[in-house]
Write a protein that holds these residues in place. Structure first.
Motif, PDB file in Angstrom:
ATOM      1  N   ARG A 130       0.822  -1.206   0.000  1.00 22.80           N
ATOM      2  CA  ARG A 130       0.000   0.000   0.000  1.00 22.80           C
ATOM      3  C   ARG A 130       0.858   1.259   0.000  1.00 22.80           C
ATOM      4  NH1 ARG A 130      -4.658   0.084   4.382  1.00 22.80           N
ATOM      5  NH2 ARG A 130      -5.074  -1.837   3.231  1.00 22.80           N
ATOM      6  N   ASP A 179      -0.660   3.459  -3.963  1.00 19.99           N
ATOM      7  CA  ASP A 179      -1.966   3.760  -3.397  1.00 19.99           C
ATOM      8  C   ASP A 179      -3.022   3.504  -4.459  1.00 19.99           C
ATOM      9  OD1 ASP A 179      -4.223   4.699  -2.191  1.00 19.99           O
ATOM     10  OD2 ASP A 179      -3.506   6.763  -1.900  1.00 19.99           O
ATOM     11  N   ALA A 202      -7.623  -6.755  -4.063  1.00 17.37           N
ATOM     12  CA  ALA A 202      -7.549  -5.606  -3.162  1.00 17.37           C
ATOM     13  C   ALA A 202      -8.956  -5.106  -2.850  1.00 17.37           C
ATOM     14  CB  ALA A 202      -6.731  -4.488  -3.802  1.00 17.37           C
TER      15      ALA A 202
END
Length: 329
Positions: A53, A57, A80
């Motif tokens: 992460r 992003d 995700a």
């Protein structure tokens, strides 16, 4: 942009999941993503692209676009998501719908734009109506109201399904959507504030055993029925379908059998070795009465789950014991 960079439509029998294919597993540190990574490596796929992460992003469209332009993965597996149990969904509805929409939109659009040959979108069985006929068939999608306690997450996942279908229809993009049942296993979330029922029970029974408690309280009446699939089975199905399935229709991924929450609690109690009683807090919500997937389509494609529930719970508890220092909160 009408044509993605470097995109060439697949022939009906060509699979992009070759030994040397560059594969991006989004969310590889999560429950499902880590299992998919393990499975890919076990099957000999080594050209994996992974980002934490902090490194990427997925909520940031520009960052995701720059990543795809630079890396050009051939296969994208979207594992995700912002996930959680009833409490988390009820407490943070805006976060659940916003974050999941942003992540999946960014991944699907940029996978197409920058020439990915395959995208696997992972949804959830919560996409189906609260009172859908049981077991739930793929065609039951959008035939009735959703379960209110997780509708925000469900609506986001339904939007992801429709986005995959739209990109296939308009652009010929080979995006498939898989709908897993309730998952559990190594890497699960054991935080009692945000976890799903099975890992929450493992932790509650473990802590009750250490404390010498006489009973463990379980939310709800214990009567709702749920289906549970070990995450390693889910990973195996994901890799199998990535290589062998190409169609706009969604595919349920489950075991085709369910247990009551009471029965689940008893299995966890036995695995942990807790000798006390079960108590049910009927002031807490039960959620959907039953969630069992019809896996006829999956079986027809040539794949079946292989890890029995009792065995999977025992191995998950063993994993928990080895990592319990990480679960202080």
């Amino acid at each position: 942009m009408n044509t993605p960079i470097g995109y060439e439509p697949l022939t009906p029998h060509a699979s992009p999941l070759t030994a040397t294919a560059k594969i991006f597993v989004a969310g590889h540190r999560g429950l499902v993503g880590s299992a998919v990574e393990r499975r890919l490596r076990a099957e000999g796929y080594t050209n994996l692209v992974l980002r934490t992460r902090k490194e990427l992003d997925l909520l940031d469209y520009a960052a995701v676009a720059a990543f795809f332009e630079r890396e050009r993965p051939e296969v994208v597996i979207d594992a995700a998501a912002r996930v959680g149990g009833i409490h988390a969904n009820n407490t943070y509805p805006a976060d659940f719908i916003r974050d999941n929409l942003f992540v999946q939109n960014n991944l699907i659009d940029n996978a197409w734009r920058f020439g990915a040959r395959k995208l696997v979108f992972l949804g959830s069985s919560c996409i189906y109506p609260k009172h859908a006929p049981q077991p739930m068939k793929e065609e039951h999608l959008l035939t009735g109201p959703l379960e209110p306690t997780n509708e925000w997450y469900a609506i986001a996942k339904i939007a992801g399904i429709k986005m995959c279908q739209a990109y296939r229809k308009q652009h010929g993009f080979d995006a498939i959507s898989l709908m897993p049942t309730n998952l559990y296993g190594p890497g699960d979330n054991f935080n009692l504030e945000s976890s799903h029922v099975l890992p929450a029970l493992i932790r509650k029974f473990h802590e009750a055993k250490l404390a010498g408690a006489s009973a463990v309280t379980v939310w709800g009446t214990g009567t709702p029925r749920r289906e549970f699939l070990h995450v390693d089975d889910m990973a195996a199905a994901t890799v199998f379908l990535a290589a062998n399935y190409s169609d706009s229709e969604i595919v349920n991924v489950g075991v085709g059998e369910d247990v009551s929450i009471r029965e689940l609690a008893e299995l966890v109690r036995d695995a942990v070795g807790f000798t006390g009683e079960l108590e049910f807090d009927t002031t807490k919500p039960d959620g959907t009465p039953r969630k069992l997937l019809d896996v006829t389509r999956l079986h027809g494609l040539g794949w079946k789950a292989s890890i029995p529930l009792a065995e999977g719970i025992r191995s998950t508890y063993d994993w928990f014991l080895q990592h319990q220092a990480d679960f202080r909160t």
